[in-house]
Design a protein around this motif. Structure first.
Motif, PDB file in Angstrom:
ATOM      1  N   PRO A 252       1.383  -1.039  -0.184  1.00 44.30           N
ATOM      2  CA  PRO A 252       0.147   0.147  -0.016  1.00 44.30           C
ATOM      3  C   PRO A 252       1.006   1.639   0.021  1.00 44.30           C
ATOM      4  O   PRO A 252       2.106   1.252   0.221  1.00 44.30           O
ATOM      5  CB  PRO A 252      -0.850  -0.182   1.383  1.00 44.30           C
TER       6      PRO A 252
ATOM      7  N   SER B 254       0.374   8.695   2.934  1.00 41.90           N
ATOM      8  CA  SER B 254       1.300   9.397   2.949  1.00 41.90           C
ATOM      9  C   SER B 254       0.995   9.789   4.592  1.00 41.90           C
ATOM     10  O   SER B 254       0.310  10.332   5.341  1.00 41.90           O
ATOM     11  CB  SER B 254       0.362   9.989   2.472  1.00 41.90           C
TER      12      SER B 254
ATOM     13  N   ASN C 226      -2.842  -5.182   3.449  1.00 38.16           N
ATOM     14  CA  ASN C 226      -3.940  -3.933   3.039  1.00 38.16           C
ATOM     15  C   ASN C 226      -4.609  -4.738   4.508  1.00 38.16           C
ATOM     16  O   ASN C 226      -5.986  -3.562   4.636  1.00 38.16           O
ATOM     17  CB  ASN C 226      -4.229  -3.455   1.910  1.00 38.16           C
TER      18      ASN C 226
ATOM     19  N   VAL D 120      -4.680  -0.285   5.475  1.00 32.00           N
ATOM     20  CA  VAL D 120      -5.773   0.319   4.434  1.00 32.00           C
ATOM     21  C   VAL D 120      -7.310   0.193   4.966  1.00 32.00           C
ATOM     22  O   VAL D 120      -7.595   1.725   5.358  1.00 32.00           O
ATOM     23  CB  VAL D 120      -6.483  -0.182   3.336  1.00 32.00           C
TER      24      VAL D 120
ATOM     25  N   GLY E 159      -7.097   7.408   6.381  1.00 36.85           N
ATOM     26  CA  GLY E 159      -7.269   6.691   5.010  1.00 36.85           C
ATOM     27  C   GLY E 159      -5.545   7.506   4.355  1.00 36.85           C
ATOM     28  O   GLY E 159      -5.020   8.283   3.584  1.00 36.85           O
TER      29      GLY E 159
ATOM     30  N   LYS F  21      -3.944   3.263   1.428  1.00 40.21           N
ATOM     31  CA  LYS F  21      -4.106   3.343  -0.178  1.00 40.21           C
ATOM     32  C   LYS F  21      -3.099   2.329  -0.368  1.00 40.21           C
ATOM     33  O   LYS F  21      -2.474   2.032  -1.145  1.00 40.21           O
ATOM     34  CB  LYS F  21      -4.412   4.900  -1.051  1.00 40.21           C
ATOM     35  N   CYS F  22      -4.679   1.201  -1.128  1.00 39.33           N
ATOM     36  CA  CYS F  22      -4.395   0.212  -1.646  1.00 39.33           C
ATOM     37  C   CYS F  22      -3.843   0.058  -3.564  1.00 39.33           C
ATOM     38  O   CYS F  22      -4.201   1.107  -4.127  1.00 39.33           O
ATOM     39  CB  CYS F  22      -5.963  -1.002  -2.018  1.00 39.33           C
ATOM     40  N   ASN F  23      -2.817  -0.360  -3.843  1.00 40.20           N
ATOM     41  CA  ASN F  23      -2.324  -0.503  -4.825  1.00 40.20           C
ATOM     42  C   ASN F  23      -2.412  -1.502  -5.376  1.00 40.20           C
ATOM     43  O   ASN F  23      -1.990  -2.705  -5.039  1.00 40.20           O
ATOM     44  CB  ASN F  23      -0.693  -0.321  -4.897  1.00 40.20           C
TER      45      ASN F  23
END
Length: 68
Positions: free
Chosen positions: A8, A11, A52, A55, A61, A64-66
């Motif tokens: 993931p 940020s 994840n 996540v 937030g 973030k799942c990639n």
């Protein structure tokens, strides 16, 4: 052959240091980091298995799942 893991993205600017992700990570890939001007979580990608959970756990937030 090395296993490919989709990590993931993270940020740190969104992080409010609630530490829910640190507690939820089964691999202990997320740790607490403190600077004079900001405290936040940090992910160690070599320990991440791509589950994840972070996540789903983070209320801000930050993760973030990639997807593949």
């Amino acid at each position: 052959m090395e296993k490919y893991v989709k990590h993931p993205s993270f940020s740190p600017r969104k992080c409010t240091a609630c530490w829910k992700c640190v507690e939820a990570c089964p691999q202990h890939a997320i740790r607490k980091v403190g600077f004079l001007w900001h405290i936040h979580a940090m992910i160690t990608y070599r320990n991440c298995i791509g589950c994840n959970i972070c996540v789903k756990t983070c209320p801000q937030g930050c993760f973030k799942c990639n997807a593949l």
